[in-house]
Design an enzyme around this catalytic site. Sequence first.
Site, PDB file in Angstrom:
ATOM      1  N   HIS A  25       0.839  -1.198   0.000  1.00  0.00           N
ATOM      2  CA  HIS A  25       0.000   0.000   0.000  1.00  0.00           C
ATOM      3  C   HIS A  25       0.868   1.239   0.000  1.00  0.00           C
ATOM      4  O   HIS A  25       2.035   1.212   0.417  1.00  0.00           O
ATOM      5  CB  HIS A  25      -0.950   0.019   1.216  1.00  0.00           C
ATOM      6  CG  HIS A  25      -0.260   0.298   2.526  1.00  0.00           C
ATOM      7  ND1 HIS A  25      -0.074   1.578   3.008  1.00  0.00           N
ATOM      8  CD2 HIS A  25       0.297  -0.533   3.448  1.00  0.00           C
ATOM      9  CE1 HIS A  25       0.558   1.516   4.174  1.00  0.00           C
ATOM     10  NE2 HIS A  25       0.797   0.254   4.462  1.00  0.00           N
ATOM     11  N   CYS A  26       0.298   2.331  -0.518  1.00  0.00           N
ATOM     12  CA  CYS A  26       0.967   3.624  -0.439  1.00  0.00           C
ATOM     13  C   CYS A  26       0.190   4.495   0.543  1.00  0.00           C
ATOM     14  O   CYS A  26      -0.450   3.980   1.447  1.00  0.00           O
ATOM     15  CB  CYS A  26       1.071   4.277  -1.818  1.00  0.00           C
ATOM     16  SG  CYS A  26      -0.510   4.510  -2.658  1.00  0.00           S
ATOM     17  N   ILE A  27       0.195   5.790   0.353  1.00  0.00           N
ATOM     18  CA  ILE A  27      -0.443   6.679   1.325  1.00  0.00           C
ATOM     19  C   ILE A  27      -1.960   6.532   1.303  1.00  0.00           C
ATOM     20  O   ILE A  27      -2.621   6.650   2.328  1.00  0.00           O
ATOM     21  CB  ILE A  27      -0.044   8.138   1.053  1.00  0.00           C
ATOM     22  CG1 ILE A  27       1.471   8.288   1.252  1.00  0.00           C
ATOM     23  CG2 ILE A  27      -0.774   9.109   1.971  1.00  0.00           C
ATOM     24  CD1 ILE A  27       2.005   9.649   0.880  1.00  0.00           C
TER      25      ILE A  27
END
Length: 623
Positions: A25-27
């Site tokens: 996942h990213c932000i």
Amino acid sequence: MENQLLAQQIMTLIGGSKNVSQSWHCITRLRFNLFDDTKVNMKEINQLNGVIGSQFSGGQYQIIIGAKVAEVFQEMDKQFTNSNNEKTTNNKKNMNVLDTIFDVISGIFTPLMPAIIGSGLIKGLMALFVVFGWLSSESSSYVVLTVFSDGVFYFLPFLVAMTAARKFKTKESLAVALAAMLMYPTLVNGAADGASPLSMFGLSIPLNNYSSTVLPIILGVLLLSIVNKWMDKIVPETVNIVFSPMLSLLITAPILLAFVAPLGNFLGKYLEQIFTTLFTVAGPLAGLLMGGLMPLIVLTGMHYAFFPGTFASLQKFGYDIMLLPMNLVANSAQAGAVLGVTLKSKKAETKSLAFSTFIPAIFGITEPAIYGVTLRLKKPFYASLIGGGVGGTIFGFFAVKATAFSIPGITALPTYIMKNSNNFMYALIGYIASFVISFVLTMLWGFEEDKKDETKDKKITTLKSDPQATTQPIDIFSPVKGCLIPLDDVSDETFSSGMMGKGVAIKPLGDTIYAPFDGEITMTTPTNHAIGLRSAKGVEVLIHVGIDTVNLQGKYFERFVSEGERINKGQPLLRYNLKEIIGLSYDETTMVIVTNSAEFLDIIITGEENVEATTSRLMMCIQ
């Protein structure tokens, strides 16, 4: 529990854990490499509560969650078994070259963003403190803070080696060992002193400083993954643990130091020169195009392609003039657009949604704003493109520079402070211009809010607003026949701890869940084992049939209602095969939880030991 439920729903709708090759996942986004994209039910995923939107991009399936993405990912991660992780090491899914490059770069850099952004913000604060006179650049404190801010970037090859090993599915310890070779003082100090290249069995080993670089170690770990897999196949299992790592390093390291790393270093500098030249020769035009089109670039995931060039520029010059500045004005424009929607919209739901995305957008997190508001309403999105283009033109004209990697939002502005330069002032002008233009255009152009949302708004308003100035308790009746047990005795701690809210548990004797009051359906699950309701007087209830019954994937469950549907007390909602569920050793205990318990003075449990569906009072909510 809310995150756990969303994670379960997503896992089911992407084809289960066996369809996932890799996940991270990213932000704001969950990112997946899948074996079979056709198993994804995108339509239902986009309709889930907690999902802003989803898309296939760069060989990945991306689900935009927003601020809670880390919590949802953590719940999803628990569902992956060791056997599945072993199985997913051979993903033969075909992607084109461009998709493969984007997928590799995003998979490597996304997990590193917290460390990179955190260090970048420290550097920005240092510049701010020096300007205000709170800190001297000659002080010992400044030197220590420099260690804090530069340490991550100096030793970046170590971090990249770790995530690249995960992406290329090779041994992390060997990858980090390669990074240690690149960063060995003999090479770093030799490069600084201009020493002659070393030699090894006729191979010339150039002395380069690979600190802060990314391409050399990425290419090195890619080579390692190929060599190590080959070694694991040819070295006998009895001595594999000893000889396979040794032979892998002996083969990979010389090739890395003699050819691959110098090539990666050259490519990194080449990328940096391309971007620098682009903005030097045609700054305003390049800024107009990049600032205006950056939201589209981010949506497709193509912005990751600029990461190696950005790090190369930061290493060589100490600043970046493209990715970070252009993202800053684009994000500012998105913030201006959603603020315009907040003030211009006539609907309470749209206002609330727009304002909730405005705050993250100010801090540089714009996916919720794009997917949830501007892209859906269209004209605000066009306004944001124009605003970003104007800001980008200003940045390009004045060659505005970012001195550190950070989330391109308002907190990144201190990273534009440079000694003896008007860089910060130009950055502020471009930032404000992109915000104001996007905001004004949104207010002038307006937008159309679709009729489906209007109906939904009216329905929710009708149910939530029952402005009776009364202290009469609100009754909740039993949704199923059975025996009442204290919630504390439930074996699932999520319920027994009261984390989800106050409520009761029932050992069901019936096979049907009925509506315990008049109201509407607020949440359903693809597996039909749980359902959310809201009464006409504002009580929100979760009915969860059984413990871990989500693993049945909907088998033995049948649902009769859908989200948004009005219901009447006594109306059948779910039916299940109680005998089969118990026969498979599942705990059939059914929880009835008031999820908005905090909105009431008290929840009083009134049910007797044996309850009848729809006639026995379970709880009273005291207003």
